[in-house]
Design a protein around this motif. Structure first.
Motif, PDB file in Angstrom:
ATOM      1  N   VAL A 178      23.022 -43.187  24.784  1.00  0.00           N
ATOM      2  CA  VAL A 178      23.971 -42.168  25.233  1.00  0.00           C
ATOM      3  C   VAL A 178      23.708 -40.975  24.495  1.00  0.00           C
ATOM      4  O   VAL A 178      23.580 -40.762  23.415  1.00  0.00           O
ATOM      5  N   GLN A 179      23.379 -39.742  25.457  1.00  0.00           N
ATOM      6  CA  GLN A 179      23.618 -38.592  24.906  1.00  0.00           C
ATOM      7  C   GLN A 179      24.745 -37.808  25.326  1.00  0.00           C
ATOM      8  O   GLN A 179      25.788 -37.762  24.849  1.00  0.00           O
ATOM      9  N   CYS A 180      24.740 -36.851  26.523  1.00  0.00           N
ATOM     10  CA  CYS A 180      25.752 -36.257  27.123  1.00  0.00           C
ATOM     11  C   CYS A 180      26.657 -37.406  27.695  1.00  0.00           C
ATOM     12  O   CYS A 180      27.907 -37.073  27.575  1.00  0.00           O
ATOM     13  N   GLY A 181      26.298 -38.272  28.056  1.00  0.00           N
ATOM     14  CA  GLY A 181      27.049 -39.490  28.451  1.00  0.00           C
ATOM     15  C   GLY A 181      27.419 -39.140  29.704  1.00  0.00           C
ATOM     16  O   GLY A 181      28.252 -40.227  30.438  1.00  0.00           O
ATOM     17  N   PHE A 182      27.146 -38.301  30.564  1.00  0.00           N
ATOM     18  CA  PHE A 182      27.741 -38.244  32.087  1.00  0.00           C
ATOM     19  C   PHE A 182      27.107 -39.102  32.702  1.00  0.00           C
ATOM     20  O   PHE A 182      27.726 -39.550  33.735  1.00  0.00           O
ATOM     21  N   LEU A 194      20.704 -41.372  37.985  1.00  0.00           N
ATOM     22  CA  LEU A 194      20.061 -40.421  37.376  1.00  0.00           C
ATOM     23  C   LEU A 194      20.602 -40.299  36.011  1.00  0.00           C
ATOM     24  O   LEU A 194      21.675 -40.391  35.615  1.00  0.00           O
ATOM     25  N   CYS A 195      19.646 -39.824  35.086  1.00  0.00           N
ATOM     26  CA  CYS A 195      20.018 -39.635  33.683  1.00  0.00           C
ATOM     27  C   CYS A 195      19.253 -38.320  33.394  1.00  0.00           C
ATOM     28  O   CYS A 195      17.753 -38.363  33.842  1.00  0.00           O
ATOM     29  N   ARG A 196      19.705 -37.176  33.045  1.00  0.00           N
ATOM     30  CA  ARG A 196      18.889 -35.938  32.830  1.00  0.00           C
ATOM     31  C   ARG A 196      18.629 -35.857  31.227  1.00  0.00           C
ATOM     32  O   ARG A 196      17.659 -35.016  30.766  1.00  0.00           O
ATOM     33  N   CYS A 197      19.181 -36.414  30.305  1.00  0.00           N
ATOM     34  CA  CYS A 197      18.993 -36.312  29.026  1.00  0.00           C
ATOM     35  C   CYS A 197      18.096 -37.253  28.321  1.00  0.00           C
ATOM     36  O   CYS A 197      17.418 -37.027  27.545  1.00  0.00           O
ATOM     37  N   THR A 198      17.871 -38.419  28.555  1.00  0.00           N
ATOM     38  CA  THR A 198      17.441 -39.652  27.698  1.00  0.00           C
ATOM     39  C   THR A 198      15.889 -39.938  27.916  1.00  0.00           C
ATOM     40  O   THR A 198      15.369 -40.372  27.146  1.00  0.00           O
ATOM     41  N   GLY A 199      15.739 -39.533  29.224  1.00  0.00           N
ATOM     42  CA  GLY A 199      14.346 -40.006  29.506  1.00  0.00           C
ATOM     43  C   GLY A 199      14.154 -41.431  29.772  1.00  0.00           C
ATOM     44  O   GLY A 199      12.882 -41.724  29.752  1.00  0.00           O
ATOM     45  N   TYR A 200      15.389 -41.981  29.880  1.00  0.00           N
ATOM     46  CA  TYR A 200      15.437 -43.443  30.164  1.00  0.00           C
ATOM     47  C   TYR A 200      14.744 -44.534  29.013  1.00  0.00           C
ATOM     48  O   TYR A 200      15.242 -45.620  29.274  1.00  0.00           O
ATOM     49  N   GLU A 201      14.106 -44.055  28.277  1.00  0.00           N
ATOM     50  CA  GLU A 201      13.335 -45.114  27.476  1.00  0.00           C
ATOM     51  C   GLU A 201      14.531 -45.855  26.607  1.00  0.00           C
ATOM     52  O   GLU A 201      14.696 -47.100  26.415  1.00  0.00           O
ATOM     53  N   LYS A 202      15.668 -45.147  26.034  1.00  0.00           N
ATOM     54  CA  LYS A 202      16.617 -45.809  25.360  1.00  0.00           C
ATOM     55  C   LYS A 202      17.454 -46.563  26.295  1.00  0.00           C
ATOM     56  O   LYS A 202      18.429 -47.409  25.806  1.00  0.00           O
ATOM     57  N   ILE A 203      17.736 -46.149  27.448  1.00  0.00           N
ATOM     58  CA  ILE A 203      18.448 -47.031  28.378  1.00  0.00           C
ATOM     59  C   ILE A 203      17.678 -48.400  28.820  1.00  0.00           C
ATOM     60  O   ILE A 203      18.292 -49.299  28.841  1.00  0.00           O
TER      61      ILE A 203
END
Ligand code: FES
Ligand code: FES
Lengths: 794, 200
Positions: free
Chosen positions: B140-144, B176-185
């Motif tokens: 979770v970064q911005c979390g949107f 879509l996620c714009r913050c994390t680069g998906y790795e942590k997801i």
């Protein structure tokens, strides 16, 4: 080069749990995973109205007339406002140059410019009412590039400029120009055994933060307004909003709402003033939420650029000189263009030693969409070009591309083209070594016992290949980014820290105006307070304008500057707590007067570890509070003719290795791996640091292979304002992103830390491009690369 | 018009709904459930993902009238939903996958895990395994993007408790996620799968 530099100095609180250096978890994490975190688009108020903005359908035109009568007559419509309804003489705003009309006045200068605003009781009513406003445009020719902007008979995008750059630019359609001259590039070119030239094009990238521009303006009883908003800098917004409303700043109260990402796209105002105007006009709360279509028009983008480079080297591989010219398209309004020019020019040769340079960067005024801040801020475009040049030149010299970079890599002590010495570690060669040393992903990784997994191949689930025609390529790049606001800007931050006993526990409260946009600043503030004050419980107060400015959440600066402010205020609080302790208990133990005292684990202890008192006892009946500003070392402006000056605060370095697989028949690219090595000075929160590096890396990949706002060169209209046509990397497009973090302390910075958010966005793009060139043998002088560029059908 | 449907197990009634309103609008603006997000309102980002009679859908693309009489689960109800599923033997819908493909070992999945004590807000809130994993893994970064990803990831783990990395990427490719680069997801979903496997 040492693998590790000077040890980071932390003298206080290392035994308190949850302090700096630990991967503590986000304080807002639970709210964000349960859906309770209130983003700016989630705001709701009894009786609220919905605002809608009518935007221009053409890029450049005179406004002959606006007829709002039909819209006003609609049931459910409470207000319609145009330029003529603005309450004061201040009718423009802007970050540095106030050239942006709140609502268009007589003329529109780009596609999607706000012309009128509506408030209604339902968002659809507001949209329909806006559609009923009749605007009669008389279209003008569009200015779209350097040639049309600087032609002798060019229409001026802004007539009668009198801003502080207008005096030194060669043409009124140039926002700002920054040359940098050092040494004698022409003479040095004579010494070159090899010279390579290149012309590069960088496409227009969008920040594409997911939380749309939105907010709620609530009229206050005192005639003021309270704005709940997602922004990067509350106080900068406030300074621009209040004069347009005709209110003193204290009557415009701003509270940060949840921010769904920013990446530079929230530095400029979007709907802030519009919502406040409608709220004041109607006396009711007004909410505005852009949809994605509108968001593409509602914020500035990354400057597209043309870059012209000449590099030379001797036959033993030493760089002789660099000449370059960087032309940034700033679009219709200035936004952050002047500062982007400063960055692009001063960082234009990259992290290399070159004593003889001839550099020029300009930003144009055109009728294209306005461009401004985006993660990497001018350094991104330059890095794309100079790294392509470095590969070309290595090949010309006949050296390994990484070894060639390492041979020319800057180090601590290197002098920048601006004449500024780099006075903290600059481990450029070491980062390249590390990224190269990482194991390569296995060849033909799509093969399994069950056949080819198309998800791992170019084209993916479209099932376009099972491995035929697929070629692997590997590429490297490294970049340099400045940290903090440069060129003499007073780049301070403010923190208010309180310490008291609540329910039998010592508790610290940290209050700043820092915009948490996802980066994890709130996590780090709590960690700093624990380290400095030796408490476990830290409360982070919501960010608002009731405390001094924190500066912007941009330029990789917040952990450095607001982190520094929190640390500083904590130190001042600590001194006061110790004073109270001495007053209360000093007579019981001589160490109160003689020893170095620390706050750790809820206690006052000597540096030898002896416990002198519980913080609960010291603070009983007392609370200590300090609000203080904090500044990093001052910087200087760049000389307008020579570009000389100590303009930057700190530099940040990252290197990437990209591994791609290209289906050469169809021109499809799959990025397999994007390995990154970055020096972070000191990782205050390692988990967040890695998250920042991975996120930045992927944004760099996006503009390498998919992301571009397409603007029609004939009409200056945006062709793809949607996530259907502007492609963002999905989790399927995304490579694995291994990260190697180096921690070489910068002694000038709090805890030795380095701002980290932007550097990984720089080198990612050229590394991917280099890997595609390596796979295909093509020259590829533009980014993003599309299939037609690889198949020769462009 | 009036729309009656069930949200997170509770009957809900929305009045004065205009025909063009989406399920997303009704949830967010009429029922006080803004957890489902509105990043695009074009069906392209998945931030509005909810379960409609068990199926993950983009709430922005569902007309409010279409949900009459149906069951919706949003991020606000995810913890309860997962709890009930666990009580019914790990499968709330009976559609759970059983093709034991090798997933990630718990040890592998946890190597990044951080022990934190920072979540001062919402302390004591009961979370579903996938929610907890998103926090623990730093997803979770911005979390949107998070609410939509959680609903989608939870649904995937229900079908496929031992996903490969490629399975995870495929299942979440609409989010879509714009913050994390998906790795942590990825890490978070692997962690949730591993913890879930351990708990059974
Ligand atoms: S908001 Fe529904 S898919 Fe984006
Ligand atoms: S979009 Fe910000 S965390 Fe995913």
């Amino acid at each position: 080069m040492p693998a590790n530099g000077a040890p980071t100095k932390i003298t206080q609180g290392t035994r308190t749990k949850g302090g700096i250096g630990e991967s503590t978890l986000r304080p807002d994490g639970t709210l964000k995973v349960t859906g309770e975190f209130a983003y700016s688009s989630d705001m709701w108020h009894e009786d609220m109205l919905w605002g809608q903005i009518l935007r221009s359908t053409v890029a450049h035109a005179e406004i002959v007339s606006i007829d709002t009568s039909e819209a006003l007559a609609m049931a459910g419509v409470y207000a319609v406002m145009t330029y003529d309804d603005l309450p004061t003489d201040v009718r423009n705003y802007g970050l540095e140059i106030q050239d942006t009309p709140v609502l268009a006045h007589g003329k529109v200068r780009h596609h999607g410019e706000p012309v009128a605003i509506v408030a209604a009781d339902h968002p659809e009513t507001a949209r329909r009412a806006a559609a009923k406003i009749k605007v009669d445009y008389r279209e003008l020719p569009v200015i779209t590039d350097e040639a049309s902007a600087t032609a002798p008979d060019a229409i001026l995008v802004h007539e009668g400029r009198d801003d502080h750059h207008s005096g030194h630019v060669p043409h009124p359609n140039i926002v700002h120009r920054q040359p940098i001259l050092r040494g004698d590039a022409a003479a040095a070119a004579e010494r070159a055994d090899f010279v390579v030239k290149g012309e590069y094009t960088f496409g227009m990238q969008d920040q594409a933060f997911l939380g749309p521009e939105s907010g709620l303006a609530v009229p206050d009883e005192d005639g003021g307004v309270h704005l709940y908003i997602a922004t990067q800098w509350l106080h900068s917004d406030l300074k621009q909003i209040a004069p347009v409303l005709g209110l003193p700043e204290r009557k415009v109260r701003m509270t940060l709402s949840g921010v769904g990402g920013a990446f530079g796209g929230r530095e400029d105002l979007s709907m802030q003033i519009h919502a406040c105007l409608l709220a004041m006009r109607t006396g009711k709360p007004v909410k505005i939420v852009y949809n994605r279509f509108e968001s593409f028009f509602g914020h500035v983008h990354r400057h597209p650029a043309k870059l012209y480079y000449e590099h030379g080297a001797t036959k033993d591989g030493k760089l002789t000189h660099v000449k370059c010219r960087i032309v940034l398209d700033g679009g219709a309004y200035a936004s952050a263009s002047p500062a982007v020019v400063g960055n692009a020019s001063s960082l234009s040769i990259g992290p290399y030693v070159v004593d003889d340079v001839d550099i020029e960067a300009i930003a144009l005024y055109t009728n294209n969409p306005p461009c401004g801040a985006m993660r990497g801020f001018g350094a991104v475009q330059a890095c794309f070009a100079y790294e392509a040049q470095m590969d070309k030149l290595a090949d010309a010299v006949g050296m390994d591309r990484v070894a060639f970079r390492q041979l020319n890599a800057m180090e601590q002590g290197t002098i920048m083209p601006t004449g500024q010495p780099v006075d903290s570690p600059a481990p450029v060669a070491e980062l390249l070594r590390r990224v190269k040393a990482m194991p390569l992903p296995p060849e033909r990784q799509w093969e399994s016992s069950e056949g080819s997994d198309v998800r791992q191949l170019p084209g993916g689930l479209s099932n376009t290949t099972h491995g035929e025609g697929v070629v692997r390529g590997v590429g490297y790049a490294v970049g340099i980014k400045n940290v903090g606001f440069s060129e003499g800007f007073d780049d301070y931050s403010t923190a208010k820290v309180r310490m008291e006993v609540i329910a039998g526990q010592p508790v610290a409260t940290v209050h700043t105006a820092m915009a948490e946009v996802g980066q994890g600043g709130v996590t780090v503030h709590a960690q700093i307070a624990r380290t400095e004050l030796g408490v476990t419980q830290v409360t982070i107060h919501p960010a608002d304008t009731q405390v001094g400015s924190a500066g912007s959440t941009s330029a990789s600066r917040q952990t450095y500057v607001t982190g520094g402010a929190v640390k500083n205020s904590c130190e001042l609080v600590r001194e006061k707590v110790l004073e109270i302790g001495r007053r209360k208990f000093g007579s019981y133990h001589p160490a109160w007067a003689t020893a170095e005292l620390l706050l750790e684990g809820g206690k006052v202890v000597t540096d030898g570890g002896e416990v002198l008192a519980d913080l609960v006892d010291v603070l009983e009946g007392e609370s200590v509070e300090v609000e203080a500003e904090w500044r990093h070392r001052p910087t200087e402006a760049f000389d307008l003719r020579t570009g000389q000056g100590n303009g930057h605060v700190q530099y940040s370095f990252a290197a990437h290795r990209a591994v791609v697989e290209v289906d050469t028949e169809l021109g499809l690219v799959k990025v397999i791996e994007l390995a990154c090595a970055q020096d972070v000075g000191k990782a205050l929160n390692p988990l967040s640091v890695i998250g920042q590096i991975q996120g930045g890396t992927l944004q760099g990949m996006g503009v390498a292979v998919m992301e571009e706002i397409i603007v029609d060169p004939k009409t200056a209209k945006v062709r793809n304002p949607s996530f259907t046509d502007y492609l963002l990397p999905t989790i399927l497009d995304t490579p694995i992103i291994p990260v190697d973090v180096l921690e070489l302390a910068d002694d000038h910075a709090p805890y030795g830390l380095r701002g980290i958010g932007e550097a990984p966005t720089l080198s990612s793009t050229p590394a991917v491009l280099a890997a595609i060139r390596n796979a295909t043998g093509l020259e590829l002088n533009r980014t993003p690369v599309r299939p037609e560029h690889l198949t020769g059908t462009a | 018009m009036r729309v009656n449907f069930t949200v997170n197990g509770r009957p809900q009634e929305a009045d004065d709904v205009w025909e063009g309103e989406s399920l997303l609008y009704v949830l967010r603006e009429r029922l006080g459930l803004p957890g489902s997000k509105n990043a695009c309102e074009q069906g392209e980002c998945g931030s509005c993902t909810v379960r409609l009679d068990g199926e993950p859908v983009c709430a922005c693309l569902v007309a409010a009238g279409q949900v009459e009489g149906r069951e919706v689960v949003t991020v606000e109800g995810l913890a309860d939903f997962a709890k009930q599923r666990a009580e019914r033997g790990g499968c709330a819908t009976g559609a759970c996958g059983t093709d034991g493909k090798a997933g990630t070992s718990l040890q592998d999945a946890q190597h990044w895990a951080a022990k934190g004590q920072d979540s001062q807000t919402g302390e004591g809130t009961e979370l579903s395994p996938v929610q907890q994993a998103f926090i623990d893994a730093g997803a979770v970064q911005c979390g949107f993007c998070t609410p939509g990803l959680l609903v989608a990831a939870d649904e995937m783990l229900e079908r496929n408790p031992n996903p490969t990395d490629a399975d995870i990427r495929e299942a979440l490719s609409g989010n879509l996620c714009r913050c994390t680069g998906y790795e942590k997801i990825m890490d978070a979903v692997r962690l949730a799968a591993a913890r879930q496997g351990e708990a059974v």
